[in-house]
Design an enzyme around this catalytic site. Structure first.
Site, PDB file in Angstrom:
ATOM      1  CG  HIS A 310      -2.055   0.950   1.169  1.00  0.00           C
ATOM      2  ND1 HIS A 310      -1.916   2.296   1.447  1.00  0.00           N
ATOM      3  CD2 HIS A 310      -3.354   0.765   0.831  1.00  0.00           C
ATOM      4  CE1 HIS A 310      -3.086   2.882   1.302  1.00  0.00           C
ATOM      5  NE2 HIS A 310      -3.978   1.985   0.923  1.00  0.00           N
ATOM      6  CG  ASP A 367      -7.946  -2.952  -2.756  1.00  0.00           C
ATOM      7  OD1 ASP A 367      -9.118  -2.560  -2.680  1.00  0.00           O
ATOM      8  OD2 ASP A 367      -6.963  -2.185  -2.797  1.00  0.00           O
TER       9      ASP A 367
END
Length: 431
Positions: A310, A367
């Site tokens: 991320h 996700d």
């Protein structure tokens, strides 16, 4: 207030140092250009705070996410989505009376103008639901022209907020119905927000629709986990558009379009597509998983491990752990045997025990499992980002509202020009 001194071409300039409530520090360089003639160059604004905000705190190094000070783990476990929406928008958890009033306000505005059905009829069946959602959200402003002025009385702004939260869910569900060629289902005021959304998406006029409480609970968690995430691309886009004093509908529509990009909201779809590719190549066998791990480590292969890492988190994404548990519960309750979930778990185990991924601090993000959870609910991949948008809506609204109340100026960044120096126009005959 402390200051930091900077020497620019022999001239010493002092810049105020600002410390946030969680000890994050920043230099206020608002007068840098006026004092020195210099501007900063920061591609992607990775090192630039574009605003001061009291909405969300994110510490990527320690894997911390809090809305208005409340840990995401507590909110996902104990709160309803509309309760969290109220918290983000108005700054405090609502009392029982405040929540009842807010919930009733949303419930009473779920219907959209019948004329909007003509818009849906004009879209081809294969139109992407995100494009439909963005354009229809912006179109709401034409039905409520009084909302075009962002400097309305507080009561009028609150009304616009209620309408937006309520009607966006209906638009999202109807965009799905349009994509599968089914008649739309009108909202049911007897249902809560998450249950009503599922009803409008999956109910049919030919048969009764049964509410699965575990699916409703999982959707509630997903919406909360996506509700805000600091100054990400879509949230900042909402602020940028709103800074021109565009309406809330226009600003949120712009945020939806920014979220549509595969580098932002489309990542969970990419995860499912990656897992499907691994499954088709050999399933969840140890040999196949190791083969794909090697591919992900090889920069020449062109294969990326989607759902890991991320831009902010350099530790576990706290949302990923919550979603993984919810995915297990929903698949077990629905008696769904999804081979992609088995691959996801094997891949996660292999990556978390590989020094390559450990050294690069690549951990599962939100996700990685959210797409599998949406898939278990029966939501198709091109609707994943739409569900993300519905969750992120309160965060967009809260940031727009904060920006308007703080009377922040229109966003107008600088650039470093690297084009041609002055040159004279030559008539076309001489070129």
């Amino acid at each position: 207030m402390s200051t930091v001194k900077m020497n620019v071409e022999g001239k010493t300039i002092e810049f105020p140092s600002i410390t946030g409530s969680e000890s994050k520090k920043a230099l206020d360089i608002s007068n840098l250009r006026a004092e020195t003639g210099y501007v900063t160059l920061d591609y992607g604004l990775k090192n630039t705070a574009v605003t001061k905000s009291s909405i969300t705190f994110l510490n990527g190094e320690e894997g911390i996410l809090r809305y208005r000070g409340y840990p995401i783990e507590q909110l996902a476990e104990k709160a309803s989505f509309l309760e969290v929406a109220y918290l983000l928008i108005y700054g405090e958890l609502p009392t029982l009376d405040e929540l009842d009033k807010f919930t009733s306000g949303v419930t009473n505005h779920t219907l959209i103008h019948e004329n909007m059905k003509k818009f849906f009829e004009g879209y081809p069946q294969h139109a992407h639901p995100m494009g439909v959602l963005a354009s229809m959200t912006c179109a709401l402003s034409s039905f409520y022209p009084e909302s075009l002025d962002p400097n309305q009385e507080e009561k009028a702004i609150d009304q616009t907020i209620l309408r937006l939260i309520a009607k966006t869910a209906t638009i999202a569900a109807w965009s799905y119905k349009n994509s599968v060629g089914h008649p739309v289902m009108y909202p049911q005021n007897r249902l809560d927000y998450s249950a009503n959304l599922l009803y409008m998406m999956f109910a049919k006029p030919t048969e009764p629709y049964e509410i699965n409480n575990k699916v409703v609970s999982a959707l509630n968690k997903l919406l909360i986990l996506h509700a805000d995430h600091e100054q990400n691309c879509s949230t900042y886009t909402t602020r940028v558009v709103g800074s021109s004093q565009a309406s809330l509908y226009a600003a949120v529509s712009a945020g939806i379009m920014a979220l549509w990009g595969p580098l932002h909201g489309g990542a969970n779809q990419a995860v499912v597509e990656m897992l499907q590719k691994i499954y088709d190549d050999g399933g969840a066998s140890k040999e196949n998983i190791n083969k794909w791990i090697a591919r992900f480590k090889d920069k020449e292969s062109g294969q990326r491990l989607m759902g890991f890492g991320h831009r902010v988190y350099k530790n576990f994404d706290p949302r990923a752990t919550i979603i993984k548990k919810a995915a297990d519960e929903v698949l077990d309750d629905l008696n769904v045997d999804d081979p992609l979930l088995d691959i996801a778990k094997e891949l996660e185990f292999a990556a978390l025990n590989d020094s390559y991924f450990i050294d690069k601090k690549l951990y599962p993000n939100v996700d990685y499992y959210s797409g599998l959870l949406y898939r278990a609910m029966g939501i198709p991949t091109d609707m994943f980002t739409v569900m993300f948008a519905l969750g992120r809506l309160p965060g967009w609204i809260a940031n727009w509202k904060e920006m308007v109340e703080d009377k922040q100026p229109i966003t107008r960044p600088r650039q470093i020009y690297i084009g041609e120096n002055k040159r004279d126009y030559m008539p076309i005959e001489g070129r």
